[in-house]
Design a protein around this motif. Structure first.
Motif, PDB file in Angstrom:
ATOM      1  N   ALA A 244       8.746  40.483  20.848  1.00  0.00           N
ATOM      2  CA  ALA A 244       9.368  41.668  20.258  1.00  0.00           C
ATOM      3  C   ALA A 244       9.303  41.623  18.733  1.00  0.00           C
ATOM      4  O   ALA A 244       9.025  42.637  18.083  1.00  0.00           O
ATOM      5  CB  ALA A 244      10.820  41.773  20.724  1.00  0.00           C
ATOM      6  N   LEU A 245       9.544  40.441  18.168  1.00  0.00           N
ATOM      7  CA  LEU A 245       9.468  40.298  16.711  1.00  0.00           C
ATOM      8  C   LEU A 245       8.052  40.550  16.209  1.00  0.00           C
ATOM      9  O   LEU A 245       7.845  41.205  15.176  1.00  0.00           O
ATOM     10  CB  LEU A 245       9.924  38.892  16.294  1.00  0.00           C
ATOM     11  N   PHE A 246       7.065  40.029  16.943  1.00  0.00           N
ATOM     12  CA  PHE A 246       5.677  40.213  16.541  1.00  0.00           C
ATOM     13  C   PHE A 246       5.287  41.697  16.601  1.00  0.00           C
ATOM     14  O   PHE A 246       4.541  42.188  15.752  1.00  0.00           O
ATOM     15  CB  PHE A 246       4.758  39.385  17.447  1.00  0.00           C
ATOM     16  N   ILE A 247       5.825  42.407  17.599  1.00  0.00           N
ATOM     17  CA  ILE A 247       5.569  43.844  17.709  1.00  0.00           C
ATOM     18  C   ILE A 247       6.235  44.598  16.566  1.00  0.00           C
ATOM     19  O   ILE A 247       5.715  45.611  16.078  1.00  0.00           O
ATOM     20  CB  ILE A 247       6.077  44.365  19.074  1.00  0.00           C
ATOM     21  N   TYR A 248       7.391  44.102  16.113  1.00  0.00           N
ATOM     22  CA  TYR A 248       8.145  44.799  15.077  1.00  0.00           C
ATOM     23  C   TYR A 248       7.522  44.633  13.687  1.00  0.00           C
ATOM     24  O   TYR A 248       7.771  45.447  12.794  1.00  0.00           O
ATOM     25  CB  TYR A 248       9.596  44.294  15.054  1.00  0.00           C
ATOM     26  N   LEU A 249       6.721  43.607  13.491  1.00  0.00           N
ATOM     27  CA  LEU A 249       6.117  43.355  12.176  1.00  0.00           C
ATOM     28  C   LEU A 249       5.380  44.564  11.608  1.00  0.00           C
ATOM     29  O   LEU A 249       5.639  44.968  10.465  1.00  0.00           O
ATOM     30  CB  LEU A 249       5.167  42.153  12.259  1.00  0.00           C
ATOM     31  N   PRO A 250       4.457  45.177  12.345  1.00  0.00           N
ATOM     32  CA  PRO A 250       3.756  46.345  11.781  1.00  0.00           C
ATOM     33  C   PRO A 250       4.667  47.539  11.526  1.00  0.00           C
ATOM     34  O   PRO A 250       4.403  48.335  10.629  1.00  0.00           O
ATOM     35  CB  PRO A 250       2.691  46.673  12.843  1.00  0.00           C
ATOM     36  N   LEU A 251       5.759  47.640  12.313  1.00  0.00           N
ATOM     37  CA  LEU A 251       6.708  48.737  12.088  1.00  0.00           C
ATOM     38  C   LEU A 251       7.461  48.535  10.779  1.00  0.00           C
ATOM     39  O   LEU A 251       7.675  49.487  10.015  1.00  0.00           O
ATOM     40  CB  LEU A 251       7.691  48.817  13.261  1.00  0.00           C
ATOM     41  N   GLY A 342      18.021  49.663  -0.193  1.00  0.00           N
ATOM     42  CA  GLY A 342      19.134  49.982   0.698  1.00  0.00           C
ATOM     43  C   GLY A 342      18.703  50.874   1.847  1.00  0.00           C
ATOM     44  O   GLY A 342      19.118  50.668   3.003  1.00  0.00           O
ATOM     45  N   MET A 343      17.872  51.863   1.543  1.00  0.00           N
ATOM     46  CA  MET A 343      17.367  52.756   2.595  1.00  0.00           C
ATOM     47  C   MET A 343      16.490  51.999   3.585  1.00  0.00           C
ATOM     48  O   MET A 343      16.599  52.197   4.804  1.00  0.00           O
ATOM     49  CB  MET A 343      16.594  53.906   1.950  1.00  0.00           C
ATOM     50  N   LEU A 344      15.637  51.138   3.062  1.00  0.00           N
ATOM     51  CA  LEU A 344      14.771  50.347   3.932  1.00  0.00           C
ATOM     52  C   LEU A 344      15.577  49.385   4.798  1.00  0.00           C
ATOM     53  O   LEU A 344      15.312  49.228   5.995  1.00  0.00           O
ATOM     54  CB  LEU A 344      13.763  49.555   3.088  1.00  0.00           C
ATOM     55  N   PHE A 345      16.565  48.751   4.189  1.00  0.00           N
ATOM     56  CA  PHE A 345      17.397  47.791   4.913  1.00  0.00           C
ATOM     57  C   PHE A 345      18.153  48.490   6.044  1.00  0.00           C
ATOM     58  O   PHE A 345      18.200  47.995   7.175  1.00  0.00           O
ATOM     59  CB  PHE A 345      18.388  47.128   3.946  1.00  0.00           C
ATOM     60  N   THR A 346      18.736  49.659   5.744  1.00  0.00           N
ATOM     61  CA  THR A 346      19.484  50.414   6.751  1.00  0.00           C
ATOM     62  C   THR A 346      18.566  50.898   7.864  1.00  0.00           C
ATOM     63  O   THR A 346      18.890  50.777   9.059  1.00  0.00           O
ATOM     64  CB  THR A 346      20.187  51.619   6.101  1.00  0.00           C
ATOM     65  N   LEU A 347      17.416  51.455   7.482  1.00  0.00           N
ATOM     66  CA  LEU A 347      16.460  51.964   8.465  1.00  0.00           C
ATOM     67  C   LEU A 347      15.985  50.859   9.393  1.00  0.00           C
ATOM     68  O   LEU A 347      15.930  51.030  10.624  1.00  0.00           O
ATOM     69  CB  LEU A 347      15.272  52.601   7.740  1.00  0.00           C
ATOM     70  N   ASN A 348      15.656  49.709   8.816  1.00  0.00           N
ATOM     71  CA  ASN A 348      15.187  48.598   9.638  1.00  0.00           C
ATOM     72  C   ASN A 348      16.295  48.009  10.504  1.00  0.00           C
ATOM     73  O   ASN A 348      16.029  47.530  11.609  1.00  0.00           O
ATOM     74  CB  ASN A 348      14.597  47.499   8.741  1.00  0.00           C
ATOM     75  N   PHE A 349      17.519  48.057  10.006  1.00  0.00           N
ATOM     76  CA  PHE A 349      18.648  47.552  10.803  1.00  0.00           C
ATOM     77  C   PHE A 349      18.793  48.355  12.090  1.00  0.00           C
ATOM     78  O   PHE A 349      18.889  47.791  13.183  1.00  0.00           O
ATOM     79  CB  PHE A 349      19.935  47.611   9.977  1.00  0.00           C
ATOM     80  N   PHE A 350      18.787  49.689  11.953  1.00  0.00           N
ATOM     81  CA  PHE A 350      18.940  50.535  13.142  1.00  0.00           C
ATOM     82  C   PHE A 350      17.715  50.440  14.043  1.00  0.00           C
ATOM     83  O   PHE A 350      17.836  50.426  15.274  1.00  0.00           O
ATOM     84  CB  PHE A 350      19.196  51.986  12.730  1.00  0.00           C
ATOM     85  N   ALA A 351      16.527  50.368  13.440  1.00  0.00           N
ATOM     86  CA  ALA A 351      15.311  50.251  14.236  1.00  0.00           C
ATOM     87  C   ALA A 351      15.305  48.936  15.010  1.00  0.00           C
ATOM     88  O   ALA A 351      14.899  48.890  16.183  1.00  0.00           O
ATOM     89  CB  ALA A 351      14.081  50.345  13.334  1.00  0.00           C
ATOM     90  N   PHE A 352      15.781  47.870  14.359  1.00  0.00           N
ATOM     91  CA  PHE A 352      15.812  46.576  15.037  1.00  0.00           C
ATOM     92  C   PHE A 352      16.859  46.562  16.144  1.00  0.00           C
ATOM     93  O   PHE A 352      16.669  45.920  17.185  1.00  0.00           O
ATOM     94  CB  PHE A 352      16.100  45.459  14.026  1.00  0.00           C
ATOM     95  N   MET A 353      17.986  47.268  15.940  1.00  0.00           N
ATOM     96  CA  MET A 353      18.999  47.369  16.992  1.00  0.00           C
ATOM     97  C   MET A 353      18.430  48.075  18.215  1.00  0.00           C
ATOM     98  O   MET A 353      18.709  47.695  19.360  1.00  0.00           O
ATOM     99  CB  MET A 353      20.230  48.123  16.474  1.00  0.00           C
ATOM    100  N   VAL A 354      17.624  49.110  17.973  1.00  0.00           N
ATOM    101  CA  VAL A 354      16.964  49.807  19.082  1.00  0.00           C
ATOM    102  C   VAL A 354      16.031  48.847  19.816  1.00  0.00           C
ATOM    103  O   VAL A 354      15.957  48.846  21.052  1.00  0.00           O
ATOM    104  CB  VAL A 354      16.179  51.040  18.568  1.00  0.00           C
ATOM    105  N   LEU A 355      15.317  48.022  19.036  1.00  0.00           N
ATOM    106  CA  LEU A 355      14.425  47.028  19.632  1.00  0.00           C
ATOM    107  C   LEU A 355      15.208  46.026  20.477  1.00  0.00           C
ATOM    108  O   LEU A 355      14.784  45.672  21.584  1.00  0.00           O
ATOM    109  CB  LEU A 355      13.648  46.296  18.540  1.00  0.00           C
TER     110      LEU A 355
END
Length: 368
Positions: A244-251, A342-355
């Motif tokens: 899952a982490l490897f898949i998330y890298l390009p995102l 901050g925007m990137l951190f927040t966006l990635n936090f929610f995207a990672f929670m979905v993951l």
């Protein structure tokens, strides 16, 4: 690098070219004896990863304490000084999950209720029951005059659940029990009734809900215990996490690409930043894991306090690291860098929670 004995012959075994010194000028292979003692297998393995010339340790030092330095150096074209990003990520990922496998944080081995009674150990539920809040409140109210401290005590005890609620909670966590025959999924007790209702009232989310419902009823029919479900879910999630982490890298790199100048920064550049940052994250997740594991093994108050302080400082540094590295690599102004970060951190936090949620659902469906 290697300390193998140099061959007397000056012809490269790999390409046949003349070798004047230690390395072939044509293919780069080291001109050393091809047969070695058995221990050479292990020493060569260590040398390949650690590079005793300082490449590996220099990479780790810059990765941990100089946010963005590795990325800047690599993008500047200086690519022999440090371990390549992909190799670094794979190595750190391997070490991290290898340690996780060796020293699991939680051992999901639940004893039956009778076994617990034999051991004469009070569970957290027994301790909650022993603290009879209502009796304490009644004894306080029986006083002729209530003090300020009594009022505070009554308020604090008011949040404690009564014995019946504690019993319900204890039953819910009795991991040696099977899924109750009366247990329902979406208000339905059997797969047949669920499928019938789903056919009459189809939903856009049936492609997610139906497999979960079918798995629930399958486990219920098999008589699988809660402990077995929890153990299988944990093991499956652990095995799927590296993927899952490897898949998330390009995102993650894609989000960086969205927020930065497309002419100045290529997607490749964001990929290098991502590999370095995720290597840092995995390494620090390993440190956090080891600290938590150590804290769980000791009852020394001072040592636990020190470990908790180190843990808090490490968590703060992990968050701050991203903002520092982002500013140093992309050379944005302080306020702009902080806003974008901050925007990137927040966006990635929610995207990672979905993951993570998706990973949990997939892991549940893979339980046998």
């Amino acid at each position: 690098m290697s300390h193998g004995k140099i061959r007397e012959e000056k012809t490269c075994l790999n390409c046949g070219h003349q070798v004047e010194e230690r390395f072939c000028p044509h293919c780069g292979q080291e001109n050393i004896e091809s047969r070695h003692p058995f221990y050479y297998l292990f020493t060569h393995f260590i040398e390949d990863f650690t590079h005793y010339d300082g490449q590996f340790w220099g990479t780790l030092k810059n990765l941990m304490f100089k946010p963005g330095a590795l990325t800047n150096t690599y993008l500047a074209g200086k690519r022999q000084k440090f371990v390549p990003p992909v190799k670094l990520y794979i190595f750190v990922s391997f070490i991290t999950f290898f340690v996780f496998a060796l020293f699991p944080l939680m051992n999901i081995n639940y004893n039956s209720k009778k076994d617990n009674e034999k051991q004469n150990k009070k569970s957290i539920f027994d301790k909650m029951k022993a603290l009879d809040a209502q009796k304490i409140v009644d004894s306080i109210k029986a006083k002729p005059v209530l003090t300020k401290e009594d009022s505070v005590t009554i308020k604090s005890l008011g949040v404690l659940p009564d014995s019946s609620k504690i019993d319900d909670l204890e039953n819910a966590f009795e991991m040696d029990k099977k899924i109750d025959t009366g247990a329902q999924y979406g208000g339905y007790k059997t797969r047949k009734s669920y499928d019938s209702a789903a056919a009459k009232n189809p939903s856009a989310f049936d492609f997610i809900k139906s497999p979960l419902a079918h798995k629930f009823f399958e486990l219920k029919e098999k008589g699988v215990t809660k402990a077995e479900i929890a153990k299988s879910l944990t093991e499956t999630s652990f095995h799927n996490l590296p993927k899952a982490l490897f898949i998330y890298l390009p995102l993650f790199a894609f989000f960086l690409w969205i927020f930065h100048n497309k002419k100045k920064w290529w997607y490749f550049d964001h990929g290098i930043f991502t590999l370095h940052y995720f290597s840092f994250l995995l390494l620090n997740v390993l440190f956090v894991f080891l600290i938590v594991k150590l804290a769980s093994l000791t009852d020394i108050g001072i040592l636990n306090s020190i470990l908790n302080l180190v843990l808090c400082a490490l968590l703060i540094y992990i968050i701050a690291y991203f903002f520092i590295a982002h500013r140093r690599v992309y050379h944005t102004h302080g306020v702009v860098s902080f806003i974008i970060g901050g925007m990137l951190f927040t966006l990635n936090f929610f995207a990672f929670m979905v993951l993570v949620i998706g990973l949990a659902l997939v892991s549940f469906l893979m339980i046998h």
